[in-house]
Design an enzyme around this catalytic site. Structure first.
Site, PDB file in Angstrom:
ATOM      1  CG  ASP A   1      -2.001   7.734   0.857  1.00  0.00           C
ATOM      2  OD1 ASP A   1      -1.260   8.721   0.986  1.00  0.00           O
ATOM      3  OD2 ASP A   1      -2.765   7.564  -0.110  1.00  0.00           O
TER       4      ASP A   1
ATOM      5  CG  ASP B   1      -1.595   1.209   1.548  1.00  0.00           C
ATOM      6  OD1 ASP B   1      -2.301   1.687   0.645  1.00  0.00           O
ATOM      7  OD2 ASP B   1      -1.466   1.751   2.670  1.00  0.00           O
TER       8      ASP B   1
HETATM    9  O1  C5P Z   1      -5.512   2.343   1.454  1.00  0.00           O
HETATM   10  P1  C5P Z   1      -4.771   3.536   0.965  1.00  0.00           P
HETATM   11  O2  C5P Z   1      -3.676   3.939   1.881  1.00  0.00           O
HETATM   12  O3  C5P Z   1      -4.301   3.387  -0.424  1.00  0.00           O
HETATM   13  O4  C5P Z   1      -5.895   4.670   0.996  1.00  0.00           O
HETATM   14  C1  C5P Z   1      -5.708   6.013   0.775  1.00  0.00           C
HETATM   15  C2  C5P Z   1      -5.665   6.814   2.027  1.00  0.00           C
HETATM   16  O5  C5P Z   1      -6.117   8.117   1.696  1.00  0.00           O
HETATM   17  C3  C5P Z   1      -6.495   6.334   3.183  1.00  0.00           C
HETATM   18  O6  C5P Z   1      -5.659   6.273   4.304  1.00  0.00           O
HETATM   19  C4  C5P Z   1      -7.544   7.431   3.383  1.00  0.00           C
HETATM   20  O7  C5P Z   1      -7.742   7.748   4.739  1.00  0.00           O
HETATM   21  C5  C5P Z   1      -6.936   8.616   2.703  1.00  0.00           C
HETATM   22  N1  C5P Z   1      -7.899   9.516   2.080  1.00  0.00           N
HETATM   23  C6  C5P Z   1      -7.826  10.865   2.348  1.00  0.00           C
HETATM   24  N2  C5P Z   1      -8.704  11.735   1.756  1.00  0.00           N
HETATM   25  C7  C5P Z   1      -9.627  11.290   0.889  1.00  0.00           C
HETATM   26  C8  C5P Z   1      -9.703   9.904   0.601  1.00  0.00           C
HETATM   27  C9  C5P Z   1      -8.813   9.044   1.216  1.00  0.00           C
HETATM   28  O8  C5P Z   1      -6.961  11.293   3.129  1.00  0.00           O
HETATM   29  N3  C5P Z   1     -10.450  12.153   0.317  1.00  0.00           N
HETATM   30 MG    MG Z   2      -2.870   3.085   3.534  1.00  0.00          MG
END
Ligand code: C5P
Ligand code: MG
Length: 297
Positions: free
Chosen positions: A51, A49
Site C-alpha cells: 500500500d 511494501d
Molecule cells: O504498511 P502497509 O502499507 O502494508 O500498511 C497498510 C496500509 O493500509 C497503511 O498505509 C494503512 O494506513 C492502511 N490502512 C487502512 N485502513 C485500515 C488499516 C490500514 O487504510 N483499516
Molecule cells: Mg505502505
C-alpha cells in the site's frame, strides 16, 4: 572499464538528479549502487511494501484506495459500518504518520485499529465472490512503472517479496487487474478466511500491521533461507515500519533502502532521509527503482 562505468553511473542517472529525490549520503549510495551492479541479478532480491509503495497514493489530488479502503468504500459495506470505519481511520491514521511518536509508542494503537477494523469487516457479511468487483469499482491504482518492473523481475528470475499490512486477497486482485501476479512473487499479508459458503469469517494467521513487520519477517525466515545466496536487497517502503521487512534475511551483504514519502512530508522528511538511502517525495512512479534495476539486470 567496468569500475569506470560503475563509478560514474550515479551521476549519469538522471532519475536521481530530480528535485523530489533526496539522498542524505550520496557517497554511500554511490558505493551501494556500484556493489549491486557488480554483483548482478543472481545476488539480488526485492523486498517491498504494497500500500502506497507499489500502489499509488493519490491521483489528481485525490487519495487512492488502500487494500482496506477498497472494502471500506465499497457498496458491500453498509453505511452504518462505514461510519465506524471512517471514525477508526480518523483516529488512528494520524497516529500511523505522526512524526513525533516512536514506533514502540504507535504499536498498541495500530493493534487496536487493525483488530477493531477487521472485526467490523467480518460483521459485514462480505463474500469472496464480491472482491473482484470491489477492486474494479475502487480507485486503487499501481504506480506507473510497476507493470514493467514486475515483468522484468520475472524475466530475470529475481524474487520479490511483497510484505503488506493490507489485505492479501485484495492486493493480489489489484495486481491482477492492473498488471499480473508472477511466479517469482511471494506475498506475506493478512489473508481473509472464508467459510464453505464463501462468507468472510475472519483473517488467517498472525496479524500484520504497519509496525510489526520485523516479527513477520522472522516468522518467514524459511523463505529467506531458500534465497540465502541472494545477499543483496533492494527494499522499498513508505513507512518507517517497512524498514524492518528485511529483519529475517540471513547473511545480508548490501541493502539499498528506497522510501516513498507521500504524506505529512515536511514533518517527516528529516527522519526519512536518516532512515532510507533514497527518499522519493510525492512521486507517483517507479522511475527511480526501475532505473536502478536497469543498471543491475
Ligand atoms: O504498511 P502497509 O502499507 O502494508 O500498511 C497498510 C496500509 O493500509 C497503511 O498505509 C494503512 O494506513 C492502511 N490502512 C487502512 N485502513 C485500515 C488499516 C490500514 O487504510 N483499516
Ligand atoms: Mg505502505
Amino acid at each position: 572499464v567496468k569500475i569506470y562505468k560503475v563509478m560514474s553511473c550515479f551521476s549519469q542517472m538522471e532519475e536521481l538528479q530530480k528535485e523530489n529525490v533526496y539522498i542524505k549520503d550520496a557517497e554511500r549510495v554511490e558505493k551501494l549502487l556500484c556493489q549491486l551492479i557488480q554483483d548482478g541479478k543472481s545476488k539480488l532480491q526485492i523486498i517491498t511494501d504494497f500500500d502506497m509503495t507499489l500502489s499509488r497514493f493519490s491521483i489528481n489530488g485525490k487519495r487512492c484506495a488502500t487494500c482496506h479502503n477498497v472494502l471500506e468504500n465499497s457498496s458491500l459495506v453498509p453505511e452504518s459500518k462505514k461510519q465506524v470505519l471512517d471514525e477508526l481511520r480518523d483516529t488512528y491514521y494520524p497516529i500511523e504518520i505522526n512524526a513525533k511518536m516512536t514506533i514502540e509508542e504507535k504499536i498498541p494503537f495500530m493493534m487496536e485499529w487493525y483488530t477493531k477494523g477487521t472485526g467490523v469487516l467480518v460483521e459485514c457479511g462480505l463474500k469472496q465472490s464480491d472482491l473482484s468487483l470491489a477492486v474494479k469499482e475502487s480507485n486503487a491504482l499501481m504506480r506507473d512503472g510497476c507493470d514493467w518492473q514486475f515483468s522484468t523481475l520475472h524475466e530475470h528470475k529475481v524474487p520479490m517479496l511483497i510484505f503488506s499490512a493490507g489485505i492479501g486477497d485484495i492486493l493480489e486482485e489489484i495486481i491482477k487487474q492492473h498488471s499480473q501476479m508472477y511466479a517469482n512473487m511471494r506475498v506475506v499479508s493478512n489473508y481473509m478466511d472464508f467459510n464453505h459458503d464463501g462468507m468472510l469469517v475472519g483473517f488467517k494467521g498472525d496479524l500484520v500491521h504497519t509496525y510489526n513487520k520485523n516479527e513477520g519477517a522472522l516468522r518467514n525466515s524459511d523463505y529467506f533461507t531458500t534465497l540465502k545466496d541472494r545477499r543483496n536487497i533492494i527494499l522499498m517502503g513508505d513507512s518507517m515500519g517497512d524498514l524492518r521487512m528485511a529483519d529475517g534475511v540471513p547473511n545480508m551483504q548490501h541493502i539499498l533502502k528506497i522510501g516513498f514519502l507521500n504524506d505529512n512530508i515536511e514533518e517527516r522528511l528529516e527522519k526519512y532521509k536518516e532512515a532510507y538511502d533514497i527518499v522519493l517525495v510525492s512521486d507517483s512512479t517507479m522511475d527511480v527503482p526501475n532505473a536502478i534495476l536497469k543498471k543491475i539486470l
